[in-house]
Design an enzyme around this catalytic site. Sequence first.
Site, mmCIF file in Angstrom:
data_model
loop_
_atom_site.group_PDB
_atom_site.id
_atom_site.type_symbol
_atom_site.label_atom_id
_atom_site.label_comp_id
_atom_site.label_asym_id
_atom_site.label_seq_id
_atom_site.Cartn_x
_atom_site.Cartn_y
_atom_site.Cartn_z
ATOM 1 N N GLN A 94 0.868 -1.187 0.000
ATOM 2 C CA GLN A 94 0.000 0.000 0.000
ATOM 3 C C GLN A 94 0.906 1.238 0.000
ATOM 4 O O GLN A 94 0.930 2.021 0.945
ATOM 5 C CB GLN A 94 -0.916 -0.044 1.236
ATOM 6 C CG GLN A 94 -2.097 0.915 1.178
ATOM 7 C CD GLN A 94 -3.085 0.600 0.061
ATOM 8 O OE1 GLN A 94 -3.370 -0.559 -0.208
ATOM 9 N NE2 GLN A 94 -3.591 1.632 -0.607
ATOM 10 N N ASP A 168 3.846 -10.911 -13.214
ATOM 11 C CA ASP A 168 3.126 -9.679 -13.567
ATOM 12 C C ASP A 168 4.117 -8.658 -14.112
ATOM 13 O O ASP A 168 5.328 -8.822 -13.978
ATOM 14 C CB ASP A 168 2.323 -9.117 -12.376
ATOM 15 C CG ASP A 168 3.161 -8.965 -11.126
ATOM 16 O OD1 ASP A 168 4.312 -8.500 -11.243
ATOM 17 O OD2 ASP A 168 2.674 -9.310 -10.037
ATOM 18 N N LYS A 192 -0.909 -9.702 -15.973
ATOM 19 C CA LYS A 192 -1.853 -10.136 -14.929
ATOM 20 C C LYS A 192 -2.774 -8.991 -14.540
ATOM 21 O O LYS A 192 -2.395 -7.833 -14.606
ATOM 22 C CB LYS A 192 -1.036 -10.586 -13.706
ATOM 23 C CG LYS A 192 -1.848 -10.877 -12.456
ATOM 24 C CD LYS A 192 -0.958 -11.167 -11.261
ATOM 25 C CE LYS A 192 -0.961 -10.038 -10.260
ATOM 26 N NZ LYS A 192 -0.206 -10.313 -9.046
ATOM 27 N N ARG A 194 -5.541 -7.914 -11.285
ATOM 28 C CA ARG A 194 -6.217 -8.295 -10.036
ATOM 29 C C ARG A 194 -7.370 -7.319 -9.798
ATOM 30 O O ARG A 194 -7.158 -6.105 -9.780
ATOM 31 C CB ARG A 194 -5.238 -8.245 -8.859
ATOM 32 C CG ARG A 194 -5.870 -8.774 -7.562
ATOM 33 C CD ARG A 194 -5.012 -8.459 -6.354
ATOM 34 N NE ARG A 194 -3.683 -9.028 -6.436
ATOM 35 C CZ ARG A 194 -3.330 -10.230 -5.970
ATOM 36 N NH1 ARG A 194 -4.216 -10.980 -5.372
ATOM 37 N NH2 ARG A 194 -2.101 -10.657 -6.080
ATOM 38 N N ASP A 218 9.146 -14.181 -7.946
ATOM 39 C CA ASP A 218 8.261 -13.132 -7.424
ATOM 40 C C ASP A 218 8.803 -12.617 -6.093
ATOM 41 O O ASP A 218 9.646 -13.267 -5.464
ATOM 42 C CB ASP A 218 6.829 -13.674 -7.255
ATOM 43 C CG ASP A 218 5.779 -12.573 -7.431
ATOM 44 O OD1 ASP A 218 6.150 -11.395 -7.494
ATOM 45 O OD2 ASP A 218 4.584 -12.916 -7.516
HETATM 46 C C1 R5P Z 1 2.184 -8.408 -6.826
HETATM 47 O O1 R5P Z 1 2.406 -7.332 -7.373
HETATM 48 C C2 R5P Z 1 3.235 -9.155 -6.075
HETATM 49 O O2 R5P Z 1 4.468 -9.097 -6.700
HETATM 50 C C3 R5P Z 1 2.828 -10.604 -5.851
HETATM 51 O O3 R5P Z 1 2.724 -11.238 -7.094
HETATM 52 C C4 R5P Z 1 1.512 -10.670 -5.144
HETATM 53 O O4 R5P Z 1 1.492 -9.848 -4.030
HETATM 54 C C5 R5P Z 1 1.192 -12.094 -4.753
HETATM 55 O O5 R5P Z 1 -0.064 -12.090 -4.143
HETATM 56 P P1 R5P Z 1 -1.021 -13.352 -4.188
HETATM 57 O O6 R5P Z 1 -0.229 -14.547 -3.764
HETATM 58 O O7 R5P Z 1 -2.109 -12.996 -3.235
HETATM 59 O O8 R5P Z 1 -1.553 -13.490 -5.580
#
Ligand code: R5P
Length: 303
Positions: A94, A168, A192, A194, A218
């Site tokens: 955030q 992403d 991606k 969300r 990631d």
């Molecule tokens: C997103 O921008 C981050 O790099 C992660 O890919 C993300 O926070 C992963 O979150 P979740 O496991 O809830 O999909």
Amino acid sequence: MKIFSGESNRPLAQKIAKELKTSLSDIEIHVFPDEEKRIRILANVAGQDCIVIQSTSMNSDKNYMELFFITDALKRSGANSITAVIPYLGYQRQDHVFRPGEAVSLEVIIETLEAVGINRIIAFDLHSARIAGSFHIETIELSALSLFARRIVENGWNDGNTVLVSPDMGGRRRIKAVSEMLDDMPYVLIEKNRDLSTGKVTAQAIQGKVLPRAIIIDDMISSGKTIATAVKLLKKNGAKEVFVFATHPVFSRDSKYILQQSGAKKIFVTDTINIPQNKRFRKLEILSVAQKTAEELKKVIGY
Ligand code: R5P
């Protein structure tokens, strides 16, 4: 120098202390029936450079408060300087207003960390490039990416059949860095999306050519939905096996089941966050950031 640990990640704190050939200093953390805490430093810290190790993962609010109180107790006990090792910096996602009316929670956290008297922050793999620069105190960003690159080579995955994957577009900086560490191993980027209201993750397309072995890199895994969606898309586009490396195992809610059932063959994370036994699963392997942290502490504290 004296090292203290909050309660969020004692196993890592103990490993770091061991790497520094010392042990954790004594602290009393008393929890009242209403869950408020009373912190008391039991070691003599007058004139000492002190290190506090506290990951601010779930429960972030509780872990941050504990860190604030430990810092205050150290200052009142005469510590010369306070370095907070926050392996996982909670609220880092955030870091700006996504939709009108939102709080910038990370800004509030940064202001408070500075106000309580922390002199230096050490954190791992921050979510965006701008976060370290948002602090007014010295902030050192360490990275687990070199540990990942080393493991990829050890496993013989640099054999021409592997493509690195950012799940992403925001991970472009990260994936390029790993590719460079691996003699320009090819990489692809997933587009991606969300939904911020429902949390639903969709992945529409892949930029680049998928090879038989795909390795997703990631910064964190929270719900596991990003990984599950990426694995599915990669397999649909020709990957025969998919591995995952992520620095922070946030592992919220049902992530254990989502990850175990995802088509990923193995999921590597680090110990920036302590994973309780009930959140561990068969495909999981944990790499340690203790040595890297200790090396940095030796440099900055001159230990
Ligand atoms: C997103 O921008 C981050 O790099 C992660 O890919 C993300 O926070 C992963 O979150 P979740 O496991 O809830 O999909």
